[in-house]
Design a protein around this motif. Structure first.
Motif, short mmCIF file in Angstrom:
data_model
loop_
_atom_site.label_atom_id
_atom_site.label_comp_id
_atom_site.label_asym_id
_atom_site.label_seq_id
_atom_site.Cartn_x
_atom_site.Cartn_y
_atom_site.Cartn_z
N ASP A 132 32.55 26.51 49.42
CA ASP A 132 32.79 25.08 49.23
C ASP A 132 34.09 24.61 49.86
N GLY A 133 34.79 25.51 50.54
CA GLY A 133 36.05 25.15 51.18
C GLY A 133 37.23 25.10 50.23
N GLU A 134 37.04 25.60 49.00
CA GLU A 134 38.13 25.61 48.01
C GLU A 134 38.84 26.96 48.09
N PHE A 135 39.65 27.12 49.12
CA PHE A 135 40.22 28.43 49.42
C PHE A 135 41.27 28.87 48.40
N GLU A 136 42.06 27.94 47.89
CA GLU A 136 43.04 28.30 46.87
C GLU A 136 42.33 28.80 45.61
N ARG A 137 41.27 28.11 45.25
CA ARG A 137 40.52 28.52 44.07
C ARG A 137 39.85 29.88 44.30
N SER A 138 39.35 30.11 45.49
CA SER A 138 38.73 31.41 45.78
C SER A 138 39.76 32.52 45.67
N ILE A 139 40.98 32.26 46.12
CA ILE A 139 42.05 33.25 45.99
C ILE A 139 42.32 33.55 44.52
N GLU A 140 42.33 32.51 43.69
CA GLU A 140 42.55 32.70 42.26
C GLU A 140 41.47 33.61 41.65
N LYS A 141 40.21 33.37 42.04
CA LYS A 141 39.12 34.15 41.48
C LYS A 141 39.17 35.61 41.93
N TYR A 142 39.46 35.83 43.22
CA TYR A 142 39.58 37.20 43.72
C TYR A 142 40.74 37.91 43.02
N THR A 143 41.84 37.18 42.79
CA THR A 143 43.00 37.78 42.13
C THR A 143 42.66 38.15 40.68
N GLU A 144 41.95 37.27 39.99
CA GLU A 144 41.50 37.58 38.64
C GLU A 144 40.63 38.83 38.66
N GLY A 145 39.77 38.93 39.67
CA GLY A 145 38.92 40.10 39.79
C GLY A 145 39.72 41.38 39.97
N LEU A 146 40.78 41.29 40.79
CA LEU A 146 41.63 42.46 41.03
C LEU A 146 42.41 42.86 39.77
N LYS A 147 42.74 41.87 38.95
CA LYS A 147 43.46 42.17 37.71
C LYS A 147 42.52 42.67 36.61
N THR A 148 41.21 42.55 36.86
CA THR A 148 40.21 42.97 35.88
C THR A 148 39.54 44.27 36.25
N CYS A 149 39.22 44.43 37.53
CA CYS A 149 38.47 45.60 37.99
C CYS A 149 39.28 46.89 37.80
N PRO A 150 38.77 47.87 37.08
CA PRO A 150 39.50 49.13 36.88
C PRO A 150 39.82 49.84 38.19
N LEU A 151 40.91 50.57 38.19
CA LEU A 151 41.36 51.25 39.40
C LEU A 151 40.40 52.34 39.85
N GLN A 152 39.52 52.78 38.96
CA GLN A 152 38.60 53.87 39.30
C GLN A 152 37.45 53.39 40.18
N TYR A 153 37.43 52.10 40.52
CA TYR A 153 36.39 51.56 41.39
C TYR A 153 37.03 51.05 42.69
N PRO A 154 37.46 51.95 43.57
CA PRO A 154 38.19 51.54 44.78
C PRO A 154 37.36 50.69 45.74
N GLN A 155 36.06 50.95 45.82
CA GLN A 155 35.23 50.20 46.76
C GLN A 155 35.17 48.72 46.37
N GLN A 156 34.98 48.46 45.08
CA GLN A 156 34.93 47.09 44.60
C GLN A 156 36.27 46.38 44.79
N ARG A 157 37.35 47.11 44.56
CA ARG A 157 38.68 46.53 44.72
C ARG A 157 38.98 46.26 46.20
N ALA A 158 38.51 47.14 47.06
CA ALA A 158 38.71 46.93 48.50
C ALA A 158 38.04 45.64 48.95
N ILE A 159 36.82 45.39 48.46
CA ILE A 159 36.10 44.17 48.83
C ILE A 159 36.85 42.93 48.33
N LEU A 160 37.38 43.00 47.12
CA LEU A 160 38.13 41.86 46.57
C LEU A 160 39.36 41.57 47.42
#
Length: 289
Positions: A132-160
């Motif tokens: 939707d072109g809301e890049f700041e908001r997308s950054i916020e969501k990816y950051t929340e994902g990185l703060k939530t996703c456990p470190l034992q899942y490196p592939q998912q964290r790499a994508i974020l």
């Protein structure tokens, strides 16, 4: 070299020479009486590293990142105005992995799996905001994902990290994008898309050598990658042109400093001529009145 540069990683040639010439300038400016200078004949060597003094070279490069969809998302790209508000990373973007590691010590396997699912949902939300072109908001969501996703899942964290870099590139925050791509590569050293985006961001920040190195790595991982093939042909002459320009600017700067020293004696750098020995390839200085 100054303590500032000694304590800094990845110091460029331009930074080294600029630091050296700054020290020379400061030394000249602190002397109250240039007539007290005494020049003793001595052989000296010069640093051949280039100094970046002029405007950076701008190529006709069009960022390919504008045409790359996010991972796990086949969306069409949205053109938006880029705000170019700088590359300073905000506190909300930073990821404290040590704190995350400590938090996970008390989590069960089921709780970690649940957090992984939540992080996946946050990634999808980030992808939708990007679409939707809301890049700041997308950054916020990816950051929340990185703060939530456990470190034992490196592939998912790499994508974020890699998806977050795409949003930062849209906002022309290329230095931040480089950091995110580097984290993604640290988690998955065969992540081609992360190398692509980092190479593009390096080129946008005039780090052409680093960009070329990433494109070469891409070809190691995917020999058929067309953009990487084009880049390995396009970048070398740009790098050579940039280095020649920096070399000329460095010599001009050193010449100006030499004239400042020689002026009280009625001399200038025009009184000295460099002559290269064809056998040793070294230089000798000839004085002419």
């Amino acid at each position: 070299m100054s303590e500032r540069l000694k304590s800094t990683e990845n110091v460029s040639n331009e930074d080294v020479i600029e630091d050296l010439t700054k020290d020379l300038k400061d030394s000249l400016n602190t002397r109250e009486n240039l007539d007290e200078f005494v020049i003793s004949p001595a052989n000296s060597s010069s640093n051949d590293s280039p100094v970046h003094l002029g405007e950076p070279h701008k190529s006709d490069f069009t960022p390919y990142s504008d045409h790359i969809p996010l991972d796990d998302d086949k969306m069409e790209d949205v053109d938006v105005e880029k705000d170019g508000d700088g590359d300073k990373e905000s506190d909300t973007d930073s990821i404290d992995e040590e704190e995350l590691k400590d938090t996970e010590l008390d989590l069960t396997d089921d709780q970690k799996e649940e957090r992984k699912i939540i992080a996946e949902d946050l990634k999808v939300a980030g992808n939708n905001a990007f679409k939707d072109g809301e890049f700041e908001r997308s950054i916020e969501k990816y950051t929340e994902g990185l703060k939530t996703c456990p470190l034992q899942y490196p592939q998912q964290r790499a994508i974020l990290y890699c998806n977050r870099s795409a949003a930062k590139m849209k906002l022309e925050k290329y230095k931040q994008a480089i950091k995110d791509c580097s984290k993604a590569i640290e988690l998955d050293d065969k992540y081609v898309k992360a190398y692509i985006r980092r190479a593009q961001s390096y080129e946008h920040t005039e780090k052409l050598d680093e960009s070329l190195a990433d494109y070469k790595k891409i070809l190691e991982l995917d020999p058929s990658h067309s953009e990487a093939h084009r880049a390995t042909i396009r970048l070398p002459p740009l790098i050579e042109e940039k280095n020649e320009k920096l070399k000329a600017e460095m010599l001009g700067k050193l010449k100006d400093l030499g004239n400042m020293i020689l002026k009280p004696f009625g001399l200038s750098t025009e009184n000295f001529q460099l002559e290269q020995d064809p056998e040793s390839k070294g230089y000798k200085i000839n004085f002419k009145q």
